[in-house]
Write an enzyme that holds these catalytic residues in place. Structure first.
Site, PDB file in Angstrom:
ATOM      1  N   LYS A   1     -10.929  15.857  39.514  1.00  0.00           N
ATOM      2  CA  LYS A   1     -11.597  15.332  38.460  1.00  0.00           C
ATOM      3  C   LYS A   1     -13.036  16.220  38.078  1.00  0.00           C
ATOM      4  CE  LYS A   1     -10.602  11.392  36.868  1.00  0.00           C
ATOM      5  NZ  LYS A   1     -10.662   9.974  36.945  1.00  0.00           N
TER       6      LYS A   1
ATOM      7  N   ARG B   1     -16.194   6.895  37.318  1.00  0.00           N
ATOM      8  CA  ARG B   1     -14.683   7.537  37.314  1.00  0.00           C
ATOM      9  C   ARG B   1     -14.443   7.825  38.872  1.00  0.00           C
ATOM     10  NH1 ARG B   1     -14.300  11.989  33.147  1.00  0.00           N
ATOM     11  NH2 ARG B   1     -11.981  11.195  33.005  1.00  0.00           N
TER      12      ARG B   1
ATOM     13  N   GLY C   1      -3.512   6.859  37.692  1.00  0.00           N
ATOM     14  CA  GLY C   1      -3.337   5.227  37.646  1.00  0.00           C
ATOM     15  C   GLY C   1      -3.640   4.507  38.752  1.00  0.00           C
TER      16      GLY C   1
ATOM     17  N   MET D   1      -6.388   4.965  41.005  1.00  0.00           N
ATOM     18  CA  MET D   1      -7.972   4.376  41.131  1.00  0.00           C
ATOM     19  C   MET D   1      -8.221   4.188  39.903  1.00  0.00           C
ATOM     20  SD  MET D   1      -8.097   5.394  44.314  1.00  0.00           S
ATOM     21  CE  MET D   1      -9.851   5.748  44.891  1.00  0.00           C
TER      22      MET D   1
ATOM     23  N   ARG E   1      -6.690  18.953  34.169  1.00  0.00           N
ATOM     24  CA  ARG E   1      -5.879  18.924  35.514  1.00  0.00           C
ATOM     25  C   ARG E   1      -4.737  19.786  35.447  1.00  0.00           C
ATOM     26  NH1 ARG E   1      -4.955  12.684  36.410  1.00  0.00           N
ATOM     27  NH2 ARG E   1      -4.015  12.165  34.321  1.00  0.00           N
TER      28      ARG E   1
ATOM     29  N   HIS F   1       2.346   5.504  31.624  1.00  0.00           N
ATOM     30  CA  HIS F   1       2.515   5.492  33.065  1.00  0.00           C
ATOM     31  C   HIS F   1       3.890   5.681  33.701  1.00  0.00           C
ATOM     32  CE1 HIS F   1       3.019   3.247  36.813  1.00  0.00           C
ATOM     33  NE2 HIS F   1       1.931   3.860  37.148  1.00  0.00           N
TER      34      HIS F   1
ATOM     35  N   ARG G   1      33.416  22.202  58.690  1.00  0.00           N
ATOM     36  CA  ARG G   1      33.954  21.113  59.432  1.00  0.00           C
ATOM     37  C   ARG G   1      35.400  20.993  59.091  1.00  0.00           C
ATOM     38  NH1 ARG G   1      30.387  19.089  55.917  1.00  0.00           N
ATOM     39  NH2 ARG G   1      28.240  18.731  56.596  1.00  0.00           N
TER      40      ARG G   1
ATOM     41  N   GLU H   1      23.309  21.716  70.256  1.00  0.00           N
ATOM     42  CA  GLU H   1      23.339  20.422  69.623  1.00  0.00           C
ATOM     43  C   GLU H   1      22.830  19.236  70.612  1.00  0.00           C
ATOM     44  OE1 GLU H   1      26.483  18.924  67.250  1.00  0.00           O
ATOM     45  OE2 GLU H   1      27.789  20.215  68.489  1.00  0.00           O
TER      46      GLU H   1
ATOM     47  N   SER I   1      24.336  28.065  66.731  1.00  0.00           N
ATOM     48  CA  SER I   1      24.116  27.399  65.414  1.00  0.00           C
ATOM     49  C   SER I   1      23.510  25.963  65.958  1.00  0.00           C
ATOM     50  CB  SER I   1      25.170  27.036  64.539  1.00  0.00           C
ATOM     51  OG  SER I   1      24.941  26.325  63.389  1.00  0.00           O
TER      52      SER I   1
ATOM     53  N   GLY J   1      22.603  22.265  65.592  1.00  0.00           N
ATOM     54  CA  GLY J   1      23.347  21.198  64.946  1.00  0.00           C
ATOM     55  C   GLY J   1      22.078  20.288  65.263  1.00  0.00           C
ATOM     56  N   THR J   2      21.133  20.245  64.065  1.00  0.00           N
ATOM     57  CA  THR J   2      20.149  19.355  64.282  1.00  0.00           C
ATOM     58  C   THR J   2      20.128  17.850  63.961  1.00  0.00           C
ATOM     59  OG1 THR J   2      19.263  19.993  62.006  1.00  0.00           O
ATOM     60  CG2 THR J   2      18.353  21.112  63.887  1.00  0.00           C
ATOM     61  N   ASN J   3      21.487  17.434  63.473  1.00  0.00           N
ATOM     62  CA  ASN J   3      21.534  16.211  63.343  1.00  0.00           C
ATOM     63  C   ASN J   3      22.004  15.661  64.612  1.00  0.00           C
ATOM     64  OD1 ASN J   3      21.389  16.560  60.693  1.00  0.00           O
ATOM     65  ND2 ASN J   3      23.872  16.300  60.307  1.00  0.00           N
ATOM     66  N   ASP J   4      22.970  16.127  65.384  1.00  0.00           N
ATOM     67  CA  ASP J   4      23.047  15.657  66.666  1.00  0.00           C
ATOM     68  C   ASP J   4      21.787  16.019  67.875  1.00  0.00           C
ATOM     69  OD1 ASP J   4      25.539  14.228  67.122  1.00  0.00           O
ATOM     70  OD2 ASP J   4      26.662  16.007  66.678  1.00  0.00           O
TER      71      ASP J   4
ATOM     72  N   CYS K   1      22.438  24.335  61.120  1.00  0.00           N
ATOM     73  CA  CYS K   1      23.060  23.530  60.111  1.00  0.00           C
ATOM     74  C   CYS K   1      22.757  22.210  60.099  1.00  0.00           C
ATOM     75  CB  CYS K   1      24.876  23.799  60.170  1.00  0.00           C
ATOM     76  SG  CYS K   1      25.288  23.385  62.042  1.00  0.00           S
TER      77      CYS K   1
ATOM     78  N   TYR L   1      19.211  32.343  59.712  1.00  0.00           N
ATOM     79  CA  TYR L   1      19.520  31.558  58.538  1.00  0.00           C
ATOM     80  C   TYR L   1      19.633  29.994  58.655  1.00  0.00           C
ATOM     81  CZ  TYR L   1      24.051  30.624  60.720  1.00  0.00           C
ATOM     82  OH  TYR L   1      24.855  29.934  61.538  1.00  0.00           O
TER      83      TYR L   1
HETATM   84  P1  ADP Z   1      -7.788   8.204  35.370  1.00  0.00           P
HETATM   85  O1  ADP Z   1      -7.966   9.000  36.717  1.00  0.00           O
HETATM   86  O2  ADP Z   1      -6.991   7.062  35.377  1.00  0.00           O
HETATM   87  O3  ADP Z   1      -7.195   9.341  34.386  1.00  0.00           O
HETATM   88  P2  ADP Z   1     -10.274   8.558  33.937  1.00  0.00           P
HETATM   89  O4  ADP Z   1     -11.433   8.488  34.790  1.00  0.00           O
HETATM   90  O5  ADP Z   1      -9.863   9.744  33.715  1.00  0.00           O
HETATM   91  O6  ADP Z   1      -9.046   7.663  34.862  1.00  0.00           O
HETATM   92  O7  ADP Z   1     -10.815   7.554  33.059  1.00  0.00           O
HETATM   93  C1  ADP Z   1      -9.770   7.059  32.060  1.00  0.00           C
HETATM   94  C2  ADP Z   1     -10.157   7.043  30.752  1.00  0.00           C
HETATM   95  O8  ADP Z   1     -11.560   6.571  30.341  1.00  0.00           O
HETATM   96  C3  ADP Z   1     -10.176   8.490  30.158  1.00  0.00           C
HETATM   97  O9  ADP Z   1      -9.045   9.157  29.897  1.00  0.00           O
HETATM   98  C4  ADP Z   1     -11.312   8.350  28.966  1.00  0.00           C
HETATM   99  O10 ADP Z   1     -10.532   8.082  27.933  1.00  0.00           O
HETATM  100  C5  ADP Z   1     -12.109   7.300  29.246  1.00  0.00           C
HETATM  101  N1  ADP Z   1     -13.305   7.665  29.724  1.00  0.00           N
HETATM  102  C6  ADP Z   1     -13.637   8.212  31.073  1.00  0.00           C
HETATM  103  N2  ADP Z   1     -14.915   8.630  31.069  1.00  0.00           N
HETATM  104  C7  ADP Z   1     -15.409   8.547  29.591  1.00  0.00           C
HETATM  105  C8  ADP Z   1     -16.283   9.071  28.934  1.00  0.00           C
HETATM  106  N3  ADP Z   1     -17.624   9.473  29.742  1.00  0.00           N
HETATM  107  N4  ADP Z   1     -16.678   8.699  27.830  1.00  0.00           N
HETATM  108  C9  ADP Z   1     -15.778   8.110  27.216  1.00  0.00           C
HETATM  109  N5  ADP Z   1     -14.522   7.683  27.663  1.00  0.00           N
HETATM  110  C10 ADP Z   1     -14.337   7.891  28.925  1.00  0.00           C
HETATM  111 MG    MG Z   2      27.285  17.955  65.594  1.00  0.00          MG
HETATM  112 MG    MG Z   3      -7.879  10.476  33.242  1.00  0.00          MG
END
Ligand code: ADP
Ligand code: MG
Ligand code: MG
Length: 890
Positions: free
Chosen positions: A26, A96, A105, A107, A350, A466, A573, A757, A776, A778-781, A843, A863
């Protein structure tokens, strides 16, 4: 002194996108966007080095961090013309997280930091909007309590819901100033009740506690689980971004949203996104209100107005930024933005997560658009991702009882029993039941259940919810936001619009490609490599040197394998042919025969059938190499287990029931895996291998003679531990083969090789190679015998080993490079000392696992051979390996 803090502001930044390890994904991309002139609110990033030091110093900061933060904050105040904690004109911040690898989601983020009873007045005076100010304040307390202090978020949600109920409104933006103000008070009271201390009103304290909480969240359970599922090393650490707030919740000319520069589900070059007017932060993804579309070209969501119509100027700017970002990053982007009083700000960009189908289409179209070259395109698609495309889809001819339709959030068809919570999904999955996880919406707490389910269904949330994002990442099919279904957790049911009730445990089918939810288990069809997929695979093939074969036992398997691009069969086989209902009786008769004469009689019945199998296989493979393994498993596997079957067999073989039963018991082995099987059978019952070799050679001779195409059968002897075993069996094979060829009067090139094997075979590979034309592995055995652990019994303890980090992974899934891999490498080298042109392959399950394929490339195998459906994965993995692109792993 080390630089711990990197600042960014529109037009200028200390860091750039190449520094994701230091600044987190980020932070690095905020810096990059800022420096190419996009409108990014100013801020600064505390590096992952701070995080590492934080954990090395028992959660304290190294010297110099606070000074650098204060300096960066000072200049941020100057740029914004506001003061942090200034009661007249307060600067508010967002804190952030941002790790080097994207962890959606996982952190947490704190918004509106810097508010207290004084600064909120300043915010009111400046904005002339008390509703906005108190909305921001109550959000801040809520997030601060939850993220920084770990207070259960539901406590605040309930207070909020209570207020809405009393007022009789549906959404939080309908609450009045007074009600929001009351909420602030109630929230603070709850905070004090839960934590035994008052809500901190010192902005400096707020800031540092928030920063520490983000660093602290790197080790929370959710983050740890996500890292484990995604092979992200825990020593990386996270960065923290501190940024000036911009406000999407300041009225009707404000908004917040998320978008993908191309459709993440199909890959179409179409601008897909969602937004909400007068909202903040995660409101869009959290499903607070149903989000509105950016435009109405595709996916219409009811009659909700599109951003293109409501805010045309901002939309036009956003479109501009979309193409700036794509041209700059040469990649599909997932972006977050906020509009404050008609001005657009970019908050994040991203690389967008996408389905395999989308990954391929985007890669291929970007080549056509001149944004990337073929090699880059090949590297854009991860081999493992292809698994999604190699999943079945709904048979177009199938009858469908559609009970609801939601958004096609992640493609693939799947069926299973309905469960309403993640724990139950996990429990049932352990019992090998197939389940569909059904939730109103999902949250990071549900990850383990999503992982255990075949697919995910939600009744709320959009394509960027999510559930949708995580499902796409996992390659699971997902139907999101299916409002047709009313989910009732308490009663454990869901009810369709027409009032039909689906109970927990009922079977449904999801079609993640169309968004359909269907009652029952619907027939599915197998996938094909065509169109963009086919083009990409052709490019991939240009770069690889490792060949890819398939494990196929039947002409049908062979056909599938060829369609997926297999260049031969690496393992047929023959015992699978023995299990056929029409043959098993003859096989059993052979086993219970008293003497060689009896066995030969029974084998004569099997012989023409085996020959036909091989004819079918050779025909299907049209001259490509076919490796046939002679009978391998212990004989008792073929025997009848219950008295009825024993009686049938006795009748057919003309032997007394008691005698057959006795014989069956005699054949019992304490440790069949290490017992009378493989070449040991071939040596003690030579007539079995003689019959199989005759069948192979007669099939080959007939085809060469009558249909005139080249066939090079590769006859493979299993479970060799000593060269003497191979020497005797090789003589036998040569003898039979010559006899058959003389009889037909044709010459067929054939080879005799062995499986490696057992560790002893790898250790003595130079000597064994004297008698072998090919090896060949036979990596399972080989994995079983190297570890001394039986795969069939490993379920009791292997998960524990993996969980506790005693083993880095399941060695039956990913080849153990350190131990088993060493034997493969040594066996190959020793074998080639004796015979430089020795052909070597593997295999077994590992042949279709990307990291194992990479290893095979590195040690110079000719192979890999894997199941037909994994052939494209192996082709792509071999291509990545040849291009030196590392698989994430040990
Ligand atoms: P995540 O890693 O879960 O995407 P973010 O750090 O992107 O978390 O924050 C989640 C949301 O918070 C962002 O999508 C944005 O909508 C809001 N946010 C983060 N920073 C700011 C900011 N400086 N101003 C306004 N909204 C923000
Ligand atoms: Mg075998
Ligand atoms: Mg975000």
């Amino acid at each position: 002194m080390e630089k711990y803090v990197y600042s960014f502001t529109q037009g200028q930044a200390d860091g750039d996108r190449s520094q994701r390890e230091l600044l987190g994904g980020k932070g690095a991309n905020l810096a990059e966007m800022a420096s190419i002139g996009l409108p990014v609110p100013s801020g600064f990033t505390l590096t992952t080095e701070v995080c590492k030091a934080f954990y090395q110093h028992q959660r304290n900061y190294p010297e110099g961090v606070d000074g650098q933060v204060n300096a960066a904050l000072k200049s941020l105040e100057q740029q914004m013309g506001k003061g942090f904690g200034d009661p007249l004109n307060p600067l508010l911040l967002s804190v952030r997280s941002g790790a080097p690898a994207s962890m959606p989601g996982m952190m947490d983020t704190v918004l509106n930091l810097g508010l207290n009873d004084q600064t909120v007045q300043g915010l009111i005076n400046r904005s002339k909007d008390p509703r906005f100010a108190y909305d921001s304040y109550r959000r801040f307390i809520q997030m601060y309590a939850n993220v920084v202090k770990g207070v259960d978020g539901d406590i605040f949600e309930e207070l909020l819901e209570g207020k809405k109920r009393i007022r009789g409104v549906e959404y939080d933006n309908q609450l009045s100033v007074e009600e929001l103000q009351q909420l602030v008070g109630e929230f603070k009271d709850s905070y004090q009740r839960e934590l035994g201390s008052v809500f901190p009103d010192d902005p400096q304290q707020q800031l540092w506690e928030a920063i520490s909480a983000v660093f602290g969240s790197w080790m929370n359970q959710r983050a740890v689980t996500y890292r484990k599922l995604n092979n992200i090393p825990s020593h990386w650490g996270t960065a923290v971004n501190v940024q000036a707030m911009v406000f999407g919740n300041m009225g009707e000319d404000c908004a917040t949203g998320v978008a993908f520069t191309r459709d993440p589900s199909t890959g179409e070059n179409y601008f897909y996104g969602e937004y909400l007017v007068n909202a903040q932060g995660e409101d869009v993804v959290a499903g607070i209100r149903t989000p509105q579309p950016l435009n109405k070209v595709k996916y219409k969501q009811g009659d909700l107005p599109a951003m293109a119509d409501v805010m045309p100027e901002c939309y036009a700017q956003l479109l501009d930024n979309r193409s700036t970002l794509e041209r700059h990053f040469h990649e599909m982007q997932d972006i977050e933005f906020t509009i404050e009083s008609g001005k657009l700000y970019m908050l994040q960009t991203r690389t967008g997560k996408r389905t395999a189908q989308a990954a391929i289409r985007i890669a291929v179209e970007m080549v056509d658009e001149g944004l990337i070259n073929e090699q880059e395109a090949v590297l854009r698609v991860q081999p493992q991702q292809l698994e999604q495309l190699l999943h079945p889809s709904i048979d177009p001819a199938a009858q469908k009882n559609i009970i609801g339709k939601g958004l096609p959030a992640s493609p693939g068809a799947c069926s299973g029993k309905v469960v309403f919570n993640a724990d139950e999904a996990e429990q049932r999955n352990r019992l090998k039941e197939k389940v569909i996880l059904v939730r109103i919406e999902t949250s990071p707490e549900d990850i383990h259940g999503m992982n255990a389910a075949q697919g995910i269904l939600t009744s709320r949330g959009g394509m960027t919810s999510h559930a949708a994002v995580v499902a796409r990442g996992m390659g699971k099919s997902c139907v999101a936001g299916c409002g047709d279904l009313h989910i009732d957790y308490e009663k454990q049911v869901m009810v369709t619009k027409s009032g039909f009730t689906i109970k927990r445990g009922d079977i449904i089918t999801l079609d993640g490609g169309s968004g359909e939810v269907i009652l029952g288990d619907v027939p599915k069809v197998q996938p094909a490599v065509s169109g963009d997929f086919g083009r990409l695979m052709t490019w991939a093939d240009q770069f690889r040197t490792l060949q890819v074969r398939a494990n196929a036992d039947t002409p049908h398997d062979a056909q599938v394998a060829r369609e997926f691009g297999a260049e031969g069969i690496g393992l047929c086989r023959t015992e699978h042919m023995f299990f056929d209902v029409k043959r098993i009786q003859a096989v059993r008769e052979m086993i219970v025969s008293e003497d060689q004469q009896g066995r030969k009689r029974a084998l004569e019945k099997i012989m023409p059938m085996q020959k036909n199998d091989f004819i079918g296989l050779f025909r299907e493979m049209k001259g490509l190499p076919v490796t046939i393994r002679l009978l391998d498993p212990p004989l008792h596997e073929f025997l009848p287990q219950n008295d009825d079957d024993i009686a049938d067999l006795a009748a057919v073989a003309g032997i007394r029931f008691s005698e057959v039963k006795e014989h069956v018991q005699e054949l019992h082995e304490f440790n069949p895996m290490l017992g009378h099987r493989g070449c040991r059978l071939g040596l003690t019952y030579p007539e079995i291998y003689d019959m199989q070799v005759s069948a192979i050679m007669e099939a080959a001779c007939e085809l060469v003679k009558n249909e005139h195409f080249d066939i090079v059968p590769e006859i493979m002897i299993p479970l060799v531990a000593d060269v003497n075993e191979l020497k005797v069996l090789r003589e036998n094979v040569l003898h039979i083969a010559e006899r058959v060829m003389n009889r037909y009067g044709v010459k067929v090139d054939y080879q005799i090789g062995t499986m490696i094997e057992l560790p002893r075979a790898a250790l003595l590979a130079d000597i064994i190679a004297r008698e072998a034309d090919f090896f060949s592995f036979g990596t399972n055995d080989l994995t079983q015998t190297t570890y001394g652990l039986s795969r069939d019994d490993a379920g009791r303890f292997l998960p524990y080993y993996v969980e506790k980090g005693l083993f880095t992974g399941d060695p039956f899934v990913k080849l153990d490079r350190a131990g088993v891999g060493q034997l493969v490498k040594m066996g190959t080298e020793k074998g080639r000392q004796t015979r430089p042109d020795l052909k070597v392959g593997i295999c077994g399950e590992h042949g279709g696992e990307p990291s194992s394929v990479e290893f095979c490339h590195q040690v110079g195998l000719n192979y890999v051979s894997c199941s037909p459906y994994r052939v494209p994965i192996a082709r792509l993995a071999a291509s990545h390996a040849a291009l030196g692109h590392e698989q994430i792993g040990d």
